[in-house]
Design an enzyme around this catalytic site. Structure first.
Site: not given
Ligand code: UGA
Length: 436
Positions: A210, A262
């Site tokens: 993470n 997370c």
């Molecule tokens: C994250 C991790 O990706 C998972 O692998 C992990 O299991 C999970 O946390 C956890 O610890 O339980 P998640 O919180 O569902 O998953 O969301 P992500 O898809 O990682 O996105 C996180 C944030 O980053 C969102 O606000 C998204 O909009 C942002 N983001 C993502 C960006 O701003 N830019 C990007 O290129 C990708």
């Protein structure tokens, strides 16, 4: 051996894990202290939005293999117990609050039968598993403990559980690894990589993953700041560096940054734990990652002020999106909602639309106004903010929207809209890290 499983904690992780393990043919009992939540699950209703999960919950309940209860004695017969409770940030510090892990563990111990296995899935500070194992060897010496961190993303929870890109287990002996291999056999048979680690490494894998993801997002958002200062375009930059397979093109979407339950709390808890371990400097960079992330929210507000005025009290702003990311109704530490609340506090009239997260957002910020439709949200607006990249927003017809707003002016906080299309429809178009 036919294993019977229990899942303690029926939040996002727990319900997904319970339903998915049941779909693999196991008998699973889900336990939670929250009676209302359990009643809801027994009726086949999911207390949050996750694509496909409510349907899976219902088919598994109907199969008779999946049950839910508030009563720990209902897991007396189980062989493997997964701890899936939350570890939120403490109120007064960066550290993780372990009270739910500790209470789940204490409630479980008296019900452990001989030879059973306790498997932690919650994201915990490194050292937690070791301590729990020591407690277990005193309290229930005929049981063992392992750690199996979870990597599921909201919006892809089922896929990430049943077809994960790796399975990581923290164990202290071969016998426990063999039990876990047997339990996860249907997933291993898909060719899923299996990583055996010791307890501390397995806990660290999760926070390291993470932290890396958060770093990637803040890196590209830092590049966005530089592009703004130098007149560059961060979307082109991201595409170009992403072609290098060592860098990769995923998680390089510049915008208002990461939120959710997370990434933000995990990097903070990691800093707090590293300091306790005397290794503060090693992850000091995460403080900067956090700052860049929070600054992205502020930068959008600065663009809003630049476009409208320092005093926002006479302006009506339409906000598209409240969830922390699309395909989720989760508003925990949502950048979209934080920006909306800050603009409201600055005196602007804010109307928010979100296809799934409006109810949760309203609970958190009742002073915000919510619209049922995109058209209603933008009617008469001086400015439109696109803050969560739902597919329905990417499919908007900009000409139609232009006919509803007062001024066709949009800020794309996610770099997800087709700029040329919007500009051609007469919109003034701003995006973080790109020339207007
Ligand atoms: C994250 C991790 O990706 C998972 O692998 C992990 O299991 C999970 O946390 C956890 O610890 O339980 P998640 O919180 O569902 O998953 O969301 P992500 O898809 O990682 O996105 C996180 C944030 O980053 C969102 O606000 C998204 O909009 C942002 N983001 C993502 C960006 O701003 N830019 C990007 O290129 C990708």
């Amino acid at each position: 051996m036919e294993y019977r499983l229990s899942v303690i904690g029926t939040g996002y992780l727990g319900v997904t894990h319970a339903a998915c393990m049941s779909s693999l043919g196991y008998t699973v009992v889900g336990i939670d202290n929250d009676a209302q939540k359990i009643e809801c699950l027994i009726r086949g209703e999911l207390p949050f939005y996750e694509p496909g999960l409510e349907e899976l919950l219902q088919t598994q309940l109907a199969s008779g293999r999946l049950t839910f209860s508030t009563n720990y004695s209902d897991l007396d017969d189980c062989d493997v117990h997964f701890i899936c409770v939350g570890t939120p940030q403490q109120q007064d510090s960066f550290a993780a609050d372990l009270k739910y892990v500790e209470s789940a563990f204490s409630a479980l111990v008296p019900h452990l039968k001989k030879g059973s296995l306790v498997v932690g899935k919650s994201t915990v500070p490194v050292g937690t598993a070791q301590k729990l194992q020591e407690d277990l060897s005193r309290l229930a010496p005929q049981s063992d403990l392992a750690w199996n961190p979870e990597f599921l993303r909201e919006g892809f929870a089922i896929e990430d559980t049943l077809k994960p890109n790796r399975l990581v287990v923290g164990v202290t002996n071969d016998k426990t690894e063999e039990i876990l291999k047997a339990v996860f056999a249907p997933i291993i048979s898909l060719g899923t990589p299996w990583v055996r680690a010791d307890l501390p490494t397995s806990e660290l894998v999760k926070v390291a993953a993470n932290s890396f993801l958060a770093t990637k997002i803040s890196f590209i958002n830092a590049m966005a700041e530089i592009c703004e200062a130098a007149g560059g375009d961060v979307t082109v930059l991201a595409t170009a560096i992403g072609y290098d397979p060592r860098i990769g093109n995923k998680f390089l979407q510049a915008g208002i940054g990461f939120g959710g339950g997370c990434l933000p709390k995990d990097i903070r808890a990691f800093m707090a734990r590293a300091e306790e371990l005397g290794a503060k400097q090693a992850v000091e960079f995460l403080r900067e990652i956090d700052s860049i992330n929070l600054r992205a929210r502020q930068r959008v507000i600065d663009v809003v002020r630049g476009e409208l005025s320092e005093d926002l009290s006479d302006y009506r702003i339409a906000v598209l999106g409240a969830a922390f990311k699309p395909e989720s109704d989760d508003v925990r530490d949502s950048p979209a909602l934080d920006i909306s609340a800050q603009l409201l506090a600055a005196g602007a009239t804010i109307t928010v639309h979100d296809p799934k997260a409006a109810a949760n957002a309203k609970k958190r910020f009742p002073a915000l106004t919510f619209a049922e439709s995109i058209d209603e949200c933008v009617a008469g607006a001086d400015l439109v903010l696109h803050l969560t990249e739902w597919k329905m927003y990417r499919e908007i017809d900009p000409s139609h929207l232009a006919s509803l707003v007062k001024t066709p002016r949009i800020i794309d906080g996610r770099n997800a809209l087709d700029r040329d299309k919007w500009v051609a429809a007469g919109w003034t178009f701003h995006a973080l890290g790109r020339k207007s």
